[in-house]
Structure formats: structure tokens, C-alpha cells
Design an enzyme around this catalytic site. Structure first.
Site, mmCIF file in Angstrom:
data_model
loop_
_atom_site.group_PDB
_atom_site.id
_atom_site.type_symbol
_atom_site.label_atom_id
_atom_site.label_comp_id
_atom_site.label_asym_id
_atom_site.label_seq_id
_atom_site.Cartn_x
_atom_site.Cartn_y
_atom_site.Cartn_z
ATOM 1 N N GLY A 15 39.370 51.052 44.214
ATOM 2 C CA GLY A 15 38.204 51.872 44.494
ATOM 3 C C GLY A 15 38.663 53.308 44.702
ATOM 4 O O GLY A 15 39.692 53.553 45.332
ATOM 5 N N ARG A 41 45.936 34.377 39.787
ATOM 6 C CA ARG A 41 47.165 34.793 39.093
ATOM 7 C C ARG A 41 48.445 34.230 39.712
ATOM 8 O O ARG A 41 49.526 34.352 39.138
ATOM 9 C CB ARG A 41 47.232 36.333 39.030
ATOM 10 C CG ARG A 41 46.348 36.903 37.933
ATOM 11 C CD ARG A 41 46.603 38.379 37.747
ATOM 12 N NE ARG A 41 45.942 39.159 38.785
ATOM 13 C CZ ARG A 41 46.330 40.380 39.163
ATOM 14 N NH1 ARG A 41 47.389 40.936 38.623
ATOM 15 N NH2 ARG A 41 45.671 41.029 40.095
ATOM 16 N N ASP A 100 46.213 38.930 52.021
ATOM 17 C CA ASP A 100 47.257 38.951 50.993
ATOM 18 C C ASP A 100 47.974 40.296 50.927
ATOM 19 O O ASP A 100 48.631 40.605 49.947
ATOM 20 C CB ASP A 100 46.665 38.587 49.626
ATOM 21 C CG ASP A 100 45.547 39.531 49.200
ATOM 22 O OD1 ASP A 100 45.173 40.422 49.990
ATOM 23 O OD2 ASP A 100 45.035 39.361 48.080
#
Ligand code: UD1
Ligand code: CA
Length: 465
Positions: free
Chosen positions: A145, A16, A110
Site C-alpha cells: 500500500g 506460497r 508473519d
């Protein structure tokens, strides 16, 4: 205290970002995302730092190696993950580099804003025996999650794609950070399977395995969720850049620095400020910059690798870049507006450098002035010299650079060219528009231009009828 090892996952693709550059090399505050994570790991005194690389591995490893060399810091270890079969698989690649004792912290290349203190407390909670995971309350938990509990006890983490509709309503999420004792991590990772919605080895499955083994699992909540936000797109990168800049601006303001608008302040490096420093709107600081007591920086300045002494004023739109050599500005000096100081510009106290003046590798002694439209390169300028508008040092003969020496109390008239190597003797004056190619004696007026001639009663040509 148990030894701490760090595994940084950085093999993912970053689709992305829509960029050729591997995602973890995109810059936040002038440094690659993964460099921020490495610096935080270094602040924890980590025994080993292992970066798991995959997509763009050559480029990522080369960049981090070069960066470590440049700063004389240890090069992290690299573990290649090819192909990328999930986060559990990523950490498996690092295992051969981890000793059996100690505790491993798992970080993401990241997610740049995680703080050392948060990680420290995660390691403490793990205490050499438990699996400690960092959780957060997310009003919109989509994509994360979810932490499943039985009563108070953590039971498992279920990935978004594997969750039931009821589980998807849980707002307690796993942030992607955990601390696990190395021995247990190795044991549990060996038991992962790809039996899930994405056909990946999920790191998060080790929570279930820990519970099966009767080990303790603790979820520590992070309140400041910006610390666990990842970068997946240019929009998120810009949002985290602002968050990081605000954090830095706030820290400086808490030391007493007056920043006109913390939303329009950028620091891409280190800035040391003494008391009563004022920074106007839209300034960018890079590399190492120090500002002495009472320094004022006007709006729209870019300042890199410079030391600015007490009482100096940098007027708006000034560009200063000392690169490797540095720039020095003396006490009470005034620079700008629209000045450009390049590497080796060394201004003494009370020096004035005005608009459209460029200075490179030149020292200006106390009280020297170059106020308008001038160039000084490879020069030594004495005290109280006045360097006229439009004057330049011709320091480059096309092959080599030469020095110009301007002794104390010299006055250089406007539009002069000083062809180096050349010395202008102390107290001398150079007439406007002179091209000086030979040394000039002290106290003399030196003029080197065509003599003015006036022809009386001059008739201009007339148009033929
Ligand atoms: C992961 C967690 C999820 C958590 C979320 C937090 C798993 C299975 N899920 O999900 O519970 O809420 O992070 O952001 O761990 N990576 C590799 N190799 C791989 C896959 C990923 O190095 O094979 C790296 C990525 O570059 C990234 C990190 O691991 O830095 C996380 O991967 P990502 O795909 O973003 O995980 P999520 O699906 O978001
Ligand atoms: Ca993610």
C-alpha cells in the site's frame, strides 16, 4: 501512559509456503513466526494480546496454547475470522475483546523481526489521539500500500491493486503496522466497505476515515526494513532466519564472544556467555545454554540445554542435548570430538569424554575419563576413574533401568559389560572384556571371562586334495 492492546493478524492462508503447516507456525530460530510476534508484544507489557486466526485456526490456537502452558506465560486471546474478508475484517473480529480505552497496536503474525522499540515509538507517536502508521521507503514498492500525501500531511493509503500508475511510482509504503486509540479504531472499522479492487475490507481505509473525521494521522518511518519484512515463501523464511541469526550473533560479539563466522552460527533459544568464549564454525545452540569463562566450542557442534563451566573445551562434532533435565560440564573438562551427551550427563571438573562416547543420566566425578567408544547410562562414576574403550553399562533389563556405581580410582578394562545393578568397589580393576554381574570388592582385580587356554603344536585342518 495509556494501556496498550495488541492485535496480531494471523488468519491468512500462506499459499506460497506450499506446506500443510499454517504459515504462522513455521519456525524461525526454533520458534513459530507468530511466537516471535507474541514475545515482542509481551515485551511491551501489552494489556491484551489478541490473535486473529482463520486458516488452520485449530492448529494455531492449540500450538500457541501449549506453548504458553510450557512457559507458564498467559495464553493469548483468540478471535476467529471465518471467512477471511480482508485486514479490516480481521481486526473487526478482535474488537469485542478490546476495551474502549487504551491504544491498539496492529501486528502481523508473519512479520517476525519487528522490534519492541519500534512499536514503542509508534505508540508514543499515537499519543492516545492520533493514528500512527509505520511507513518505509522501498526502492521496489510493488505489492505494498502506498502512502498518499497532500503536501506533508498523510491523506490516505492506496492498495497496490487499486492504485493508479502515478500512485504506483510512490516509494513510501505502509508496512502493515499501526497504532490507533481503541475508541477511534472501533468507530472507523464500523464504517469500512468492500468497495475496492479486491472486494475486501481494507484496514488501510481507516486512514481516509481518520482524515474525514479531522483526526491526526502520522507516518513514522522505519529505516531498518528487515523489521517489517514478511514471510510468504521458504526463500523469504530462510532470508529472515539469517537476518535474525546475524542480529543475535552481533549482539553476542558485542559482549565479547568470539564467533568465528557470524554467517555460520545458529542460536535457537538463549545463550549466556561469560568472558573469552570462542565458538567455531557451524555450531547450533538450542534451548538454554550457558558457557563459562574461556569455554571453547569446536566446529559443527549441536548444544542444547546445557551448562558448560569455565575453561571447558567441546571439540568438533559433539552433540549435547540436555532436553528437560539438562547437561552439566565441569570446569576444564574436555568433551569430544564426536561425543554425545544426553539428559542428566553431569561431568565434574577435568573430566575427559572422547570420541564415540555416549553418556546419559550419569555423573562423572573430578578427573574421570572415558576416552573412546563407550556407553555410560544411569551410572555414578567416581573421581579419577578410567573407563576403557568399548565398555558399556548394561542398564536396561528390558523392563527396568538399574544403576551402576563405579567408585573412586577404579580402572575398567576395555570391552567390559557392567550389568546393573552393580557396584565396582573403590580402587578396583576390571580386566578387559569382563562381564561383571556381581559387586566387586575394593582394590581387587576382577576378571569375568573365559580363561585363556593355549594348546601347543596345534595343527589347522588341511584342505583335501
Ligand atoms: C497489507 C496492507 C498493505 C501493506 C502490506 C504490508 C491492507 C489492506 N493492506 O497488504 O497496505 O503495504 O500489508 O505487508 O491491509 N490477514 C488476515 N485476514 C484477512 C486478510 C489478511 O488475518 O482476511 C492477515 C494475513 O495473514 C497477514 C496480514 O493480515 O498476516 C496482512 O495480509 P496480506 O494479505 O499479506 O496483506 P497485503 O495485501 O500484503
Ligand atoms: Ca503481505
Amino acid at each position: 501512559m495509556t494501556a496498550v492492546d495488541v492485535v496480531i493478524m494471523a488468519a491468512g492462508k500462506g499459499t506460497r509456503m506450499k506446506s500443510r503447516l499454517p504459515k504462522v507456525l513455521h519456525r524461525l530460530a526454533g520458534r513459530a513466526l507468530v511466537q516471535h510476534v507474541i514475545e515482542t508484544a509481551a515485551a511491551l507489557d501489552a494489556r491484551r494480546i489478541v490473535v486473529v486466526t482463520g486458516n488452520g485456526a485449530d492448529e494455531v490456537e492449540a500450538a500457541l496454547t501449549a506453548w504458553a502452558h510450557a512457559r507458564a506465560t498467559p495464553v493469548p486471546a483468540f478471535a476467529r475470522q471465518e471467512p477471511q474478508l480482508g485486514t479490516g475484517h480481521a481486526v473487526q473480529q478482535a474488537l469485542p475483546l478490546l476495551p474502549d480505552d487504551g491504544t491498539t497496536l496492529i501486528l502481523n503474525g508473519d512479520v517476525p523481526l519487528i522490534q519492541a522499540a519500534t512499536l514503542q515509538s509508534l505508540v508514543q507517536r499515537s499519543g492516545g489521539r492520533a493514528l500512527a502508521l509505520l511507513s518505509a521507503e522501498m526502492p521496489d514498492p510493488r505489492g505494498y500500500g502506498r502512502v498518499l500525501r497532500s503536501g506533508d500531511a498523510v491523506r490516505a493509503i492506496v492498495e497496490d491493486k487499486d492504485a493508479t500508475d502515478v500512485q504506483r511510482r510512490i516509494t513510501e509504503v505502509y508496512t502493515g503496522f499501526m497504532a490507533v486509540p481503541n475508541g477511534l479504531l472501533k468507530r472507523w472499522l464500523a464504517r469500512l466497505t468492500q468497495d475496492n479492487a479486491q472486494g475486501e475490507y481494507y484496514l488501510t481505509d481507516i486512514v481516509r476515515l481518520a482524515i474525514e473525521d479531522g483526526a491526526e494521522v502520522l507516518a513514522c518511518e522505519v529505516e531498518d526494513t528487515v523489521q517489517v519484512e514478511g514471510v510468504n515463501s521458504p526463500v523469504q523464511l530462510a532470508a529472515l532466519e539469517r537476518a535474525f541469526q546475524l542480529r543475535q550473533a552481533r549482539a553476542l560479539m558485542e559482549q565479547g564472544v568470539r564467533i568465528a563466522d557470524p554467517a555460520r552460527f545458529d542460536l535457537r533459544g538463549q545463550l549466556a556467555c561469560a568472558q573469552d568464549v570462542e565458538i567455531d564454525l557451524n555450531c547450533v545452540f538450542e534451548g538454554r545454554v550457558s558457557l563459562g569463562e574461556g569455554v571453547r566450542v569446536g566446529a559443527n557442534c549441536v548444544i542444547a540445554n546445557a551448562d558448560i563451566a569455565a575453561g571447558a573445551v567441546v571439540h568438533p562434532f559433539t552433540h549435547i542435548d540436555g532436553e528437560k533435565t539438562g547437561v552439566r560440564i565441569g570446569q576444564g573438562a574436555r568433551v569430544g570430538p564426536f561425543a554425545r551427551l544426553r539428559p542428566g550427563a553431569d561431568l565434574g571438573a577435568e573430566v575427559h569424554v572422547g570420541n564415540f562416547v555416549e553418556i546419559k543420566n550419569a555423573t562423572l566425578a573430578r578427573g574421570a575419563k572415558a576416552n573412546h567408544l563407550a556407553y555410560l547410562g544411569d551410572a555414578s562414576v567416581g573421581a579419577r576413574v578410567n573407563y576403557g574403550a568399548g565398555s558399556i553399562t548394561a542398564n536396561y533389563d528390558g523392563a527396568n533401568k538399574h544403576r551402576t556405581v563405579i567408585e573412586d580410582d577404579v580402572h575398567i578394562g576395555s570391552n567390559s559389560v557392567l550389568v546393573a545393578p552393580v557396584t565396582i568397589g573403590r580402587g578396583g580393576t576390571v580386566g578387559a572384556s569382563s562381564t561383571i554381574t556381581k559387586n566387586t570388592p575394593p582394590e581387587a582385580l576382577s576378571v569375568a571371562r573365559g580363561r585363556q587356554v593355549s594348546i601347543p603344536n596345534w595343527q589347522r585342518p588341511k584342505k583335501k586334495s
